[in-house]
Design a protein around this motif. Sequence first.
Motif, PDB file in Angstrom:
ATOM      1  N   PHE A  70       0.804  -1.215   0.000  1.00 50.51           N
ATOM      2  CA  PHE A  70       0.000   0.000   0.000  1.00 50.51           C
ATOM      3  C   PHE A  70       0.843   1.275   0.000  1.00 50.51           C
ATOM      4  O   PHE A  70       0.290   2.374  -0.047  1.00 50.51           O
ATOM      5  CB  PHE A  70      -0.941  -0.004   1.205  1.00 50.51           C
ATOM      6  N   ASP A  71       2.156   1.134   0.046  1.00 51.34           N
ATOM      7  CA  ASP A  71       3.028   2.304   0.061  1.00 51.34           C
ATOM      8  C   ASP A  71       3.428   2.773  -1.330  1.00 51.34           C
ATOM      9  O   ASP A  71       4.040   3.831  -1.474  1.00 51.34           O
ATOM     10  CB  ASP A  71       4.310   2.014   0.854  1.00 51.34           C
ATOM     11  N   ALA A  72       3.113   1.982  -2.367  1.00 51.45           N
ATOM     12  CA  ALA A  72       3.522   2.334  -3.724  1.00 51.45           C
ATOM     13  C   ALA A  72       2.610   3.429  -4.277  1.00 51.45           C
ATOM     14  O   ALA A  72       1.399   3.215  -4.425  1.00 51.45           O
ATOM     15  CB  ALA A  72       3.475   1.114  -4.630  1.00 51.45           C
ATOM     16  N   GLU A 235      11.452   5.383  -7.469  1.00 49.71           N
ATOM     17  CA  GLU A 235      10.395   4.963  -6.554  1.00 49.71           C
ATOM     18  C   GLU A 235      10.221   3.451  -6.571  1.00 49.71           C
ATOM     19  O   GLU A 235      10.054   2.821  -5.525  1.00 49.71           O
ATOM     20  CB  GLU A 235       9.079   5.651  -6.922  1.00 49.71           C
ATOM     21  N   GLN A 236      10.254   2.858  -7.760  1.00 49.18           N
ATOM     22  CA  GLN A 236      10.140   1.400  -7.847  1.00 49.18           C
ATOM     23  C   GLN A 236      11.327   0.705  -7.195  1.00 49.18           C
ATOM     24  O   GLN A 236      11.177  -0.317  -6.527  1.00 49.18           O
ATOM     25  CB  GLN A 236      10.045   0.967  -9.301  1.00 49.18           C
ATOM     26  N   TRP A 237      12.518   1.249  -7.423  1.00 50.11           N
ATOM     27  CA  TRP A 237      13.735   0.606  -6.930  1.00 50.11           C
ATOM     28  C   TRP A 237      13.757   0.515  -5.410  1.00 50.11           C
ATOM     29  O   TRP A 237      14.174  -0.503  -4.840  1.00 50.11           O
ATOM     30  CB  TRP A 237      14.952   1.377  -7.433  1.00 50.11           C
ATOM     31  N   THR A 238      13.300   1.561  -4.735  1.00 49.39           N
ATOM     32  CA  THR A 238      13.378   1.586  -3.272  1.00 49.39           C
ATOM     33  C   THR A 238      12.114   1.060  -2.616  1.00 49.39           C
ATOM     34  O   THR A 238      12.041   0.990  -1.381  1.00 49.39           O
ATOM     35  CB  THR A 238      13.651   3.019  -2.772  1.00 49.39           C
ATOM     36  N   HIS A 239      11.120   0.653  -3.422  1.00 51.63           N
ATOM     37  CA  HIS A 239       9.881   0.140  -2.861  1.00 51.63           C
ATOM     38  C   HIS A 239       9.994  -1.368  -2.602  1.00 51.63           C
ATOM     39  O   HIS A 239      10.894  -2.028  -3.100  1.00 51.63           O
ATOM     40  CB  HIS A 239       8.718   0.415  -3.821  1.00 51.63           C
ATOM     41  N   SER A 240       9.065  -1.894  -1.817  1.00 52.64           N
ATOM     42  CA  SER A 240       8.969  -3.332  -1.513  1.00 52.64           C
ATOM     43  C   SER A 240      10.247  -3.860  -0.862  1.00 52.64           C
ATOM     44  O   SER A 240      10.800  -4.875  -1.284  1.00 52.64           O
ATOM     45  CB  SER A 240       8.664  -4.135  -2.785  1.00 52.64           C
ATOM     46  N   ARG A 241      10.692  -3.166   0.174  1.00 55.55           N
ATOM     47  CA  ARG A 241      11.897  -3.594   0.870  1.00 55.55           C
ATOM     48  C   ARG A 241      11.612  -4.073   2.285  1.00 55.55           C
ATOM     49  O   ARG A 241      12.490  -4.025   3.158  1.00 55.55           O
ATOM     50  CB  ARG A 241      12.935  -2.470   0.877  1.00 55.55           C
ATOM     51  N   ALA A 242      10.411  -4.557   2.520  1.00 56.31           N
ATOM     52  CA  ALA A 242      10.079  -5.028   3.852  1.00 56.31           C
ATOM     53  C   ALA A 242      10.993  -6.164   4.294  1.00 56.31           C
ATOM     54  O   ALA A 242      11.263  -6.328   5.486  1.00 56.31           O
ATOM     55  CB  ALA A 242       8.620  -5.494   3.888  1.00 56.31           C
ATOM     56  N   CYS A 243      11.477  -6.962   3.338  1.00 59.74           N
ATOM     57  CA  CYS A 243      12.326  -8.116   3.667  1.00 59.74           C
ATOM     58  C   CYS A 243      13.779  -7.913   3.249  1.00 59.74           C
ATOM     59  O   CYS A 243      14.590  -8.844   3.360  1.00 59.74           O
ATOM     60  CB  CYS A 243      11.767  -9.369   2.999  1.00 59.74           C
ATOM     61  N   PHE A 244      14.115  -6.740   2.759  1.00 57.90           N
ATOM     62  CA  PHE A 244      15.476  -6.457   2.304  1.00 57.90           C
ATOM     63  C   PHE A 244      16.455  -6.458   3.479  1.00 57.90           C
ATOM     64  O   PHE A 244      16.159  -5.915   4.548  1.00 57.90           O
ATOM     65  CB  PHE A 244      15.498  -5.103   1.606  1.00 57.90           C
ATOM     66  N   VAL A 245      17.622  -7.088   3.282  1.00 58.05           N
ATOM     67  CA  VAL A 245      18.642  -7.169   4.338  1.00 58.05           C
ATOM     68  C   VAL A 245      19.919  -6.484   3.818  1.00 58.05           C
ATOM     69  O   VAL A 245      20.708  -7.094   3.090  1.00 58.05           O
ATOM     70  CB  VAL A 245      18.949  -8.626   4.731  1.00 58.05           C
ATOM     71  N   PRO A 246      20.144  -5.223   4.184  1.00 64.35           N
ATOM     72  CA  PRO A 246      21.324  -4.508   3.687  1.00 64.35           C
ATOM     73  C   PRO A 246      22.642  -5.196   4.027  1.00 64.35           C
ATOM     74  O   PRO A 246      23.559  -5.215   3.205  1.00 64.35           O
ATOM     75  CB  PRO A 246      21.215  -3.133   4.369  1.00 64.35           C
ATOM     76  N   ARG A 247      22.745  -5.782   5.227  1.00 63.78           N
ATOM     77  CA  ARG A 247      24.023  -6.375   5.634  1.00 63.78           C
ATOM     78  C   ARG A 247      24.369  -7.616   4.798  1.00 63.78           C
ATOM     79  O   ARG A 247      25.518  -8.050   4.770  1.00 63.78           O
ATOM     80  CB  ARG A 247      24.020  -6.728   7.117  1.00 63.78           C
ATOM     81  N   TRP A 248      23.395  -8.213   4.156  1.00 65.13           N
ATOM     82  CA  TRP A 248      23.632  -9.358   3.288  1.00 65.13           C
ATOM     83  C   TRP A 248      23.916  -8.940   1.842  1.00 65.13           C
ATOM     84  O   TRP A 248      24.261  -9.791   1.021  1.00 65.13           O
ATOM     85  CB  TRP A 248      22.410 -10.274   3.270  1.00 65.13           C
ATOM     86  N   SER A 249      23.722  -7.683   1.506  1.00 68.14           N
ATOM     87  CA  SER A 249      23.770  -7.233   0.115  1.00 68.14           C
ATOM     88  C   SER A 249      25.122  -6.602  -0.194  1.00 68.14           C
ATOM     89  O   SER A 249      25.723  -5.925   0.655  1.00 68.14           O
ATOM     90  CB  SER A 249      22.635  -6.242  -0.144  1.00 68.14           C
ATOM     91  N   HIS A 250      25.579  -6.816  -1.425  1.00 68.45           N
ATOM     92  CA  HIS A 250      26.940  -6.408  -1.787  1.00 68.45           C
ATOM     93  C   HIS A 250      26.962  -5.789  -3.189  1.00 68.45           C
ATOM     94  O   HIS A 250      26.192  -6.184  -4.076  1.00 68.45           O
ATOM     95  CB  HIS A 250      27.880  -7.619  -1.740  1.00 68.45           C
ATOM     96  N   LEU A 251      27.868  -4.830  -3.351  1.00 69.94           N
ATOM     97  CA  LEU A 251      28.023  -4.118  -4.618  1.00 69.94           C
ATOM     98  C   LEU A 251      29.469  -4.191  -5.063  1.00 69.94           C
ATOM     99  O   LEU A 251      30.390  -4.273  -4.237  1.00 69.94           O
ATOM    100  CB  LEU A 251      27.628  -2.645  -4.454  1.00 69.94           C
ATOM    101  N   VAL A 252      29.687  -4.161  -6.357  1.00 66.92           N
ATOM    102  CA  VAL A 252      31.036  -4.038  -6.919  1.00 66.92           C
ATOM    103  C   VAL A 252      31.115  -2.678  -7.596  1.00 66.92           C
ATOM    104  O   VAL A 252      30.280  -2.340  -8.448  1.00 66.92           O
ATOM    105  CB  VAL A 252      31.336  -5.164  -7.925  1.00 66.92           C
ATOM    106  N   VAL A 253      32.098  -1.887  -7.199  1.00 67.50           N
ATOM    107  CA  VAL A 253      32.284  -0.554  -7.776  1.00 67.50           C
ATOM    108  C   VAL A 253      33.589  -0.523  -8.569  1.00 67.50           C
ATOM    109  O   VAL A 253      34.518  -1.295  -8.305  1.00 67.50           O
ATOM    110  CB  VAL A 253      32.312   0.534  -6.677  1.00 67.50           C
TER     111      VAL A 253
END
Length: 374
Positions: A70-72, A235-253
């Motif tokens: 309901f936040d979208a 808006e789409q990219w940052t939505h639906s993150r109720a289960c997102f775990v930042p500490r498990w997520s990784h990026l390559v720069v």
Amino acid sequence: MATVEPAATLAPIAERAAAPARLPEITAGDLTWRPATVADAPALLELHNTIAAADGVPDREVLDEVTDLFDAPWRRFDTDTLLGFDAAGRLRAEGWVETPPGDVRTLRVFLDGGVHPDRRGEGIGRELFAWQVARGRQVMAESGKELPARLAVFTDDDVPAAKLRLYERAGFTPCRYYADLRRDLRDLESAPLPDVPLDGSLRIVPFSTELDEAARLAHNDAFRDHWGSEPKSPEQWTHSRACFVPRWSHLVVDDDPDVEALLADPRTDDETAAALRAGEPLVVGYAMNELFEGDFTTRGYTFGYTAILGTRKAYRGRKAGLAALVASMRSFAEDGMEYACLGVDTANPSGAHGLYAHVGYTLAYGSRLLSIEL
């Protein structure tokens, strides 16, 4: 597989959609119908999980996942959702129609919903789905987007046969198949994860909010050649993150990208080009991961889930995606997860299947997308 006619030869979307002037009424089951509101989230959660249990689907939701719907800001609940309640006020059926706002290659309208197992066989699902299809066609006609169009519905491979017959009678046919994979993490001494050295100026870093927008640009670039994928707006990219775990997520720069070469590369999109000119960080690979604790009991094991994984087109072959994936798997294991899981399009064009097999993923179960192509 379904095919889409080239956009240049397509009739106007209003003509192709063949939208009805009025939506069909739903009379089966003697239910009272109204649009969904956020106050319905607990009832929706109970209905979703009851349907999943009856259908043998291993996924279970938690309340945050439902309220997150309901936040979208692009979802139109007053016109594109319908809930059916019995005389006692209990939720017995739901129907959703949604079109993502960022579609620029194919106009997609997704249909979702279901009927409580106790009320199946009364014709409720048939009439509700007819309403969804009709409303989906109206949404297409109202969009004004002169693009190839797709009415679509997802379903697990083990869905009841009656539901598949419902979709097929409405003209939907399978157009894509997906595999849910898993990798055992319980004994990394005998089945170790590989070391993934990165070359040049590539560096793996933890996910951070400061790099979130750069990760979105990397995702849009990585998935431009994937069937059914469309660019994600901020808006789409940052939505639906109720289960997102930042500490498990990784990026390559890339700490020292060849900006001139990237700007000259026809594969570099306009948003990335603007970020490069502004000196913004360049994310070239990413793994965004989620936690679904509600599924642990039904699946019979704990797990971390890689929701999206990708590598920029110009950086493929340099192991950025593999490095992000393996770092994610290590994060899962460090937190005591027994498996690493993810889903993949069985016709993925990026060679992902070989990558997953290389690090030990095997098939758990499958799902499919059925559609009407317009």
